[in-house]
Design a protein around this motif. Structure first.
Motif, PDB file in Angstrom:
ATOM      1  N   ALA A   1       0.854  -1.198   0.000  1.00 50.24           N
ATOM      2  CA  ALA A   1       0.000   0.000   0.000  1.00 50.24           C
ATOM      3  C   ALA A   1       0.883   1.239   0.000  1.00 50.24           C
ATOM      4  N   PHE A   2       0.453   2.224  -0.759  1.00 47.78           N
ATOM      5  CA  PHE A   2       1.143   3.521  -0.779  1.00 47.78           C
ATOM      6  C   PHE A   2       0.143   4.577  -0.337  1.00 47.78           C
ATOM      7  N   LEU A   3       0.499   5.338   0.702  1.00 46.54           N
ATOM      8  CA  LEU A   3      -0.415   6.317   1.293  1.00 46.54           C
ATOM      9  C   LEU A   3       0.224   7.696   1.275  1.00 46.54           C
ATOM     10  N   ILE A   4      -0.505   8.662   0.748  1.00 36.86           N
ATOM     11  CA  ILE A   4      -0.053  10.054   0.789  1.00 36.86           C
ATOM     12  C   ILE A   4      -0.894  10.790   1.818  1.00 36.86           C
ATOM     13  N   ALA A   5      -0.217  11.394   2.802  1.00 35.04           N
ATOM     14  CA  ALA A   5      -0.919  12.041   3.909  1.00 35.04           C
ATOM     15  C   ALA A   5      -0.531  13.506   4.017  1.00 35.04           C
ATOM     16  N   GLY A   6      -1.525  14.347   4.308  1.00 33.60           N
ATOM     17  CA  GLY A   6      -1.268  15.717   4.694  1.00 33.60           C
ATOM     18  C   GLY A   6      -1.033  15.768   6.186  1.00 33.60           C
ATOM     19  N   TYR A   7      -0.931  16.971   6.725  1.00 33.98           N
ATOM     20  CA  TYR A   7      -0.662  17.129   8.158  1.00 33.98           C
ATOM     21  C   TYR A   7      -1.906  17.529   8.960  1.00 33.98           C
ATOM     22  N   GLY A   8      -3.061  17.437   8.322  1.00 35.46           N
ATOM     23  CA  GLY A   8      -4.309  17.705   9.028  1.00 35.46           C
ATOM     24  C   GLY A   8      -4.907  16.421   9.561  1.00 35.46           C
ATOM     25  N   ASN A   9      -6.152  16.502  10.017  1.00 35.49           N
ATOM     26  CA  ASN A   9      -6.797  15.329  10.599  1.00 35.49           C
ATOM     27  C   ASN A   9      -7.118  14.254   9.566  1.00 35.49           C
ATOM     28  N   ASN A  10      -7.280  14.649   8.300  1.00 33.91           N
ATOM     29  CA  ASN A  10      -7.455  13.643   7.256  1.00 33.91           C
ATOM     30  C   ASN A  10      -6.181  12.822   7.122  1.00 33.91           C
TER      31      ASN A  10
ATOM     32  N   ALA B   1      -2.797   3.334   8.143  1.00 35.08           N
ATOM     33  CA  ALA B   1      -1.535   2.679   7.812  1.00 35.08           C
ATOM     34  C   ALA B   1      -1.135   1.679   8.900  1.00 35.08           C
ATOM     35  N   ARG B   2      -1.306   2.083  10.160  1.00 38.19           N
ATOM     36  CA  ARG B   2      -0.997   1.184  11.268  1.00 38.19           C
ATOM     37  C   ARG B   2      -1.851  -0.083  11.215  1.00 38.19           C
ATOM     38  N   MET B   3      -3.156   0.114  10.982  1.00 40.89           N
ATOM     39  CA  MET B   3      -4.057  -1.036  10.957  1.00 40.89           C
ATOM     40  C   MET B   3      -3.754  -1.976   9.800  1.00 40.89           C
ATOM     41  N   LEU B   4      -3.365  -1.415   8.657  1.00 43.04           N
ATOM     42  CA  LEU B   4      -2.999  -2.262   7.522  1.00 43.04           C
ATOM     43  C   LEU B   4      -1.717  -3.032   7.801  1.00 43.04           C
ATOM     44  N   SER B   5      -0.757  -2.364   8.459  1.00 41.31           N
ATOM     45  CA  SER B   5       0.502  -3.055   8.769  1.00 41.31           C
ATOM     46  C   SER B   5       0.255  -4.208   9.733  1.00 41.31           C
ATOM     47  N   GLU B   6      -0.694  -4.032  10.643  1.00 35.85           N
ATOM     48  CA  GLU B   6      -1.051  -5.120  11.555  1.00 35.85           C
ATOM     49  C   GLU B   6      -1.648  -6.304  10.808  1.00 35.85           C
ATOM     50  N   ARG B   7      -2.154  -6.062   9.624  1.00 43.48           N
ATOM     51  CA  ARG B   7      -2.730  -7.119   8.792  1.00 43.48           C
ATOM     52  C   ARG B   7      -1.748  -7.563   7.719  1.00 43.48           C
ATOM     53  N   ARG B   8      -0.479  -7.290   7.968  1.00 49.64           N
ATOM     54  CA  ARG B   8       0.645  -7.751   7.145  1.00 49.64           C
ATOM     55  C   ARG B   8       0.672  -7.150   5.755  1.00 49.64           C
ATOM     56  N   VAL B   9       0.166  -5.948   5.640  1.00 50.86           N
ATOM     57  CA  VAL B   9       0.302  -5.186   4.394  1.00 50.86           C
ATOM     58  C   VAL B   9       1.530  -4.296   4.543  1.00 50.86           C
ATOM     59  N   LYS B  10       2.405  -4.303   3.539  1.00 47.79           N
ATOM     60  CA  LYS B  10       3.589  -3.442   3.569  1.00 47.79           C
ATOM     61  C   LYS B  10       3.163  -2.039   3.155  1.00 47.79           C
ATOM     62  N   VAL B  11       3.340  -1.067   4.064  1.00 40.27           N
ATOM     63  CA  VAL B  11       2.815   0.285   3.842  1.00 40.27           C
ATOM     64  C   VAL B  11       3.953   1.289   3.716  1.00 40.27           C
TER      65      VAL B  11
ATOM     66  N   ILE C   1       2.489   6.977  17.569  1.00 40.57           N
ATOM     67  CA  ILE C   1       2.102   5.566  17.681  1.00 40.57           C
ATOM     68  C   ILE C   1       2.787   4.737  16.597  1.00 40.57           C
ATOM     69  N   LEU C   2       2.934   5.326  15.403  1.00 42.21           N
ATOM     70  CA  LEU C   2       3.504   4.588  14.275  1.00 42.21           C
ATOM     71  C   LEU C   2       4.975   4.232  14.471  1.00 42.21           C
ATOM     72  N   GLU C   3       5.632   4.866  15.424  1.00 42.15           N
ATOM     73  CA  GLU C   3       7.031   4.542  15.684  1.00 42.15           C
ATOM     74  C   GLU C   3       7.198   3.075  16.096  1.00 42.15           C
ATOM     75  N   HIS C   4       6.135   2.464  16.549  1.00 42.76           N
ATOM     76  CA  HIS C   4       6.187   1.085  17.018  1.00 42.76           C
ATOM     77  C   HIS C   4       5.697   0.080  15.965  1.00 42.76           C
ATOM     78  N   PHE C   5       5.464   0.545  14.737  1.00 44.99           N
ATOM     79  CA  PHE C   5       4.921  -0.328  13.703  1.00 44.99           C
ATOM     80  C   PHE C   5       5.798  -0.279  12.457  1.00 44.99           C
ATOM     81  N   PRO C   6       5.844  -1.360  11.719  1.00 47.87           N
ATOM     82  CA  PRO C   6       6.753  -1.463  10.563  1.00 47.87           C
ATOM     83  C   PRO C   6       6.218  -0.793   9.294  1.00 47.87           C
ATOM     84  N   VAL C   7       5.984   0.503   9.376  1.00 47.05           N
ATOM     85  CA  VAL C   7       5.634   1.261   8.174  1.00 47.05           C
ATOM     86  C   VAL C   7       6.852   2.080   7.774  1.00 47.05           C
TER      87      VAL C   7
END
Length: 504
Positions: A54-63, A71-81, A102-108
């Motif tokens: 998965a490739f995710l483009i994120a802004g710095y707002g709440n979206n 991204a975290r939830m997908l990584s927990e489901r073994r998707v490479k993000v 939180i993402l510091e603890h996940f393999p994204v």
């Protein structure tokens, strides 16, 4: 019905939910990400990749914060993000910062550019609903990047680059396959061209409910019921008199078809009796095509008014002096509910006395419905069609309030406007209905609903919805290319009992 909200309305409901109801913003964000994750995993099911990417483009707002949580939830489901953040980090919201930590603890993996030309899913979390200016610079490059990458595209809340209120493309926009939208449907997802960029729209319940309206519900809604639910209740002991009498003033020399279509539509929608005032040259055609209808001429108009329950005027009427005189008669010598369409709208647009008479009738509480297409609305508003496009509901509402009438401003997305400021956006119908006579059918349908006792705004909303719904079913049978207005009033007008709106 389903509500369609503006960016400002959505912001107010979101804030009320957090501050007054007490649901923390991070909880709403987590719920949004969880709902988006369900959609994303469903989209990934068809992928044959052993390692899904998965490739995710994120802004710095709440979206963007929603995107990081996803991204975290997908990584927990073994998707490479892979995540590409775009914008100014100094403007990151507190919720965004929390999700990033939180993402510091996940393999994204945070990247500066895509590592591959192809991904199983590309996720747009760049902008939320608040975008109102043209997309430029790095943001435009990010959107172009998403569109260029090969893979299924999922937009969070609304495709980045689409104006949340109008559906306009703000320079460049993400072309999504699926959009999961949070809380309530946004207007821009349903209006053109935004709806063409959104793909399949999936509303997600994240905990923002109608409790957040706090007495101020959204200003726009759409009908989503089945045909059977929308039609008036039909009394078992009723008769042709109790089901309403429609007086249709339509047709001119060589224009009998409009009268036939409108009359048949009134019957098909349930009116008990229909009388057509039309030139004598049309008599044989109408008697042959629709023998159920009674006939009259301009000379019998006054006595016909005493017979009728509802008037419809305009389809194929022409612009003769006699046509203008008949409009004057039904406007000033009757108090009956009335649907005004086509050539009758031309007279109102160019004759100040008729316009003022219409306004006076509306102010006195007479049930009046105007059904202009963009060209007719242009004449009534004295503005070019180009100025109306993208703002149809604003101008339709302005006209409804000025004349104190209901206005069904027809277009690919017809909007019904009440003089009280209510707005109903129609979501049924298709391009096949852009054909001669389709508007005549609509006039007849609305008149038939009025004759059965519906209020003006309700009759217009239901008539437009059913008109499009049956158009969709006809298109499903013969294709959008082959639709004809007559199909809507043939035996296909009412669907088979087993066929639901979703199946069309």
């Amino acid at each position: 019905m389903q509500y369609l909200v503006t960016a400002q309305e959505m912001k107010e409901y979101d804030n009320y939910t957090i501050k007054e109801i007490g649901i923390p913003g991070l909880v709403l964000m987590e719920r949004a990400a969880l709902e988006a994750c369900k959609v994303a995993m469903s989209m990934l099911e068809s992928s044959s990749s052993v390692q899904k990417r998965a490739f995710l483009i994120a802004g710095y707002g709440n979206n963007g914060g929603d995107g990081l949580a996803l991204a975290r939830m997908l990584s927990e489901r073994r998707v490479k993000v892979e995540i590409l953040c775009v914008g100014n980090p100094e403007k990151a919201t507190e919720s965004w910062k929390a999700q990033r930590k939180i993402l510091e603890h996940f393999p994204v993996e945070f990247v500066k550019q895509p590592s591959f030309p192809e991904y199983d899913i590309i996720i747009d979390a760049l902008f939320g609903v608040g975008l109102s200016r043209t997309v430029e610079g790095e943001y435009a490059r990010a959107i172009n990047c998403m569109n260029a990458l090969y893979g299924k595209k999922l937009a969070l809340d609304i495709p980045s680059g689409i104006h949340s209120d109008t559906g306009a493309v703000l320079g460049v926009a993400v072309k999504a396959d699926v959009t999961v939208t949070f809380g309530f449907l946004k207007r821009g997802l349903m209006l053109f061209p935004g709806c063409e960029y959104a793909g399949k729209v999936i509303p997600a319940d994240i905990g923002i409910t109608d409790r957040a309206f706090h007495g101020k519900p959204p200003g726009m809604f759409a009908l989503d019921g089945t045909a059977e639910e929308l039609l008036p209740v039909r009394k078992a002991d009723g008769n042709k008199g109790t089901f309403g009498k429609v007086l249709l003033i339509a047709g001119s020399y060589n224009m009998a078809g409009a009268a036939v279509l409108a009359a048949r539509a009134s019957f098909r929608i349930g009116a008990g009796m229909v009388k057509v005032i039309t030139p004598k040259e049309n008599r044989v055609i109408l008697q042959t095509c629709i023998p159920e209808a009674m006939l009259g001429t301009a000379d019998t108009l006054t006595q016909s008014l005493a017979w009728a329950d509802v008037i419809a005027i305009g389809p194929g009427l022409g612009r003769s002096d006699e046509a203008r005189k008949m409009l004057h008669t039904v406007l000033f010598e009757s108090r009956l509910p009335m649907v005004i369409d086509a050539d009758a709208l031309f007279f109102i647009a160019e004759d100040i006395s008729l316009r003022q008479g219409l306004k006076d009738c509306g102010a006195q509480g007479r049930k009046l419905i105007l059904t202009p297409h963009p060209g007719e609305l242009s004449g009534l508003m004295h503005k070019p069609v180009s100025a109306l496009k993208g703002h149809l509901y604003a101008y339709g509402s302005e006209l409804a309030m000025e004349l104190q009438t209901v206005v069904a401003a027809k277009d690919a997305r017809t909007v019904i406007c009440s003089p009280k400021g209510e707005l109903c956006l129609n979501l049924t119908g298709n391009s096949g209905m852009g054909t001669a006579g389709s508007g005549d059918v609509l006039t007849g349908m609305i008149a038939g609903l009025l004759a059965q006792g519906m209020q003006a705004f309700e009759a217009a909303c239901v008539g437009v919805c059913l008109h499009g719904l049956y158009g969709d079913r006809v298109a499903a049978q013969v294709s959008e290319y082959s639709c004809m207005a007559g199909d809507l009033v043939s035996e296909q007008f009412y669907p088979d009992e087993e066929q639901s709106p979703e199946s069309s």
